[in-house]
Scaffold this active site. Structure first.
Site, PDB file in Angstrom:
ATOM      1  N   ARG A  48      38.690  56.125-114.306  1.00  0.00           N
ATOM      2  CA  ARG A  48      39.916  55.364-114.538  1.00  0.00           C
ATOM      3  C   ARG A  48      39.829  54.057-113.757  1.00  0.00           C
ATOM      4  O   ARG A  48      40.114  54.021-112.558  1.00  0.00           O
ATOM      5  CB  ARG A  48      41.137  56.166-114.092  1.00  0.00           C
TER       6      ARG A  48
ATOM      7  N   ASP B 271      40.769  50.324-112.424  1.00  0.00           N
ATOM      8  CA  ASP B 271      42.033  49.695-112.057  1.00  0.00           C
ATOM      9  C   ASP B 271      42.282  48.426-112.865  1.00  0.00           C
ATOM     10  O   ASP B 271      41.415  47.937-113.588  1.00  0.00           O
ATOM     11  CB  ASP B 271      42.028  49.341-110.572  1.00  0.00           C
TER      12      ASP B 271
ATOM     13  N   TYR C 112      28.263  51.268-110.882  1.00  0.00           N
ATOM     14  CA  TYR C 112      29.102  50.080-110.836  1.00  0.00           C
ATOM     15  C   TYR C 112      28.263  48.870-110.456  1.00  0.00           C
ATOM     16  O   TYR C 112      27.282  48.978-109.709  1.00  0.00           O
ATOM     17  CB  TYR C 112      30.233  50.228-109.821  1.00  0.00           C
TER      18      TYR C 112
ATOM     19  N   ARG D 172      35.368  48.455-104.004  1.00  0.00           N
ATOM     20  CA  ARG D 172      35.980  47.202-103.566  1.00  0.00           C
ATOM     21  C   ARG D 172      36.093  47.136-102.046  1.00  0.00           C
ATOM     22  O   ARG D 172      35.997  46.054-101.450  1.00  0.00           O
ATOM     23  CB  ARG D 172      37.345  47.033-104.225  1.00  0.00           C
TER      24      ARG D 172
END
Length: 255
Positions: free
Chosen positions: A50, A52, A111, A202
């Site tokens: 999921r 952001d 990622y 992040r």
């Protein structure tokens, strides 16, 4: 009901994230709306992760159940037609077994984060990179990144609203490299793990940027990790520049 795996690409800027929301646009909502135009009923899809608000997808994977036995190519073409003009595309589609699950069958998430190093504002890459004004020490950032690889309690790098049962995770790979592109030099972060905590990537990037700017050292990163204290995390970088690049499965459904 025939089940299909969907490989999804999307630009995250217009969306409040992947997950369906009642009053805001989402990637999941856009795909489910497109599915309802093919088979008029309520559809619920599941995804590998999921993402952001503002986070992009290069290789997100989801699955859907259909009433009709669709040819995978025709299903992807029909979905892409109905997804217009949203910046969402089904880049691959495949039949999968009925017990296959986009989230629970996954064994790896990958990622990529793009950090553009230049003083001029981003134009063509606006929303697609995090821009910082000064050059960064890539070697120092990569050295510090290796302190994070392995199985650790990642409480320091976990959002306060994270819903994961445990902060213990195994980070399989985190490398920082320099990429010289047409818009200027980038620091490129490549990250792999079976699963991630909320805002973990992040938090990594924002902390490692401080190392690249010579405000932190690799020892500071190691100390912050060992502290298991969210207050010891560096700044959390913006979502611009973060991409869910791919998802790994024991048997690649798109091979």
């Amino acid at each position: 009901m025939p089940r299909y795996a969907l490989k999804v690409e999307y630009h995250g800027a217009p969306f409040a994230g992947w997950q369906r929301q009642a009053d805001q646009p989402s990637v999941q909502g856009a795909i489910e709306t497109a599915l309802s135009r093919l088979e008029p009923r309520d559809h619920t899809i599941a995804a590998a992760g999921r993402t952001d608000a503002g986070v992009h997808g290069l290789g997100q994977v989801a699955h859907c159940d259909m009433d009709k036995d669709w040819d995978p190519f025709r299903l992807s073409e029909a979905l892409n037609h109905h997804l217009k003009p949203d910046p969402v595309a089904i880049v691959a589609c495949a039949h999968v077994p009925e017990d296959w699950h986009a989230r629970f069958s996954a064994i790896e998430r990958r990622y990529v984060f793009r950090l553009l190093m230049r003083r001029a504002p981003a134009t063509h890459l606006k929303g697609l990179v995090w821009r910082v004004n000064q050059p960064l020490d890539i070697a120092a950032m990569d050295e510090a990144a290796q302190r994070l690889v392995g199985r650790h309690d990642f409480t320091t790098f976990r959002s306060s609203i994270c819903q994961a049962d445990s902060p213990l995770k195994t980070l399989d790979h985190l490398r920082v490299t320099r990429v010289d592109g047409p818009h200027g030099p980038e620091a490129r972060f490549d990250v792999r793990a079976r699963s991630f905590l909320h805002n973990q990537v992040r938090s990594f990037v924002g902390t490692l940027e401080r190392v690249g700017a010579a405000a932190w050292t690799a020892h500071d990163v190691a100390d912050a990790l060992a502290a298991c204290d969210r207050a010891r995390c560096g700044p959390v970088c913006p979502p611009d520049g973060l991409y869910l690049a791919g998802v790994g499965y024991p048997d690649d459904p798109f091979a």
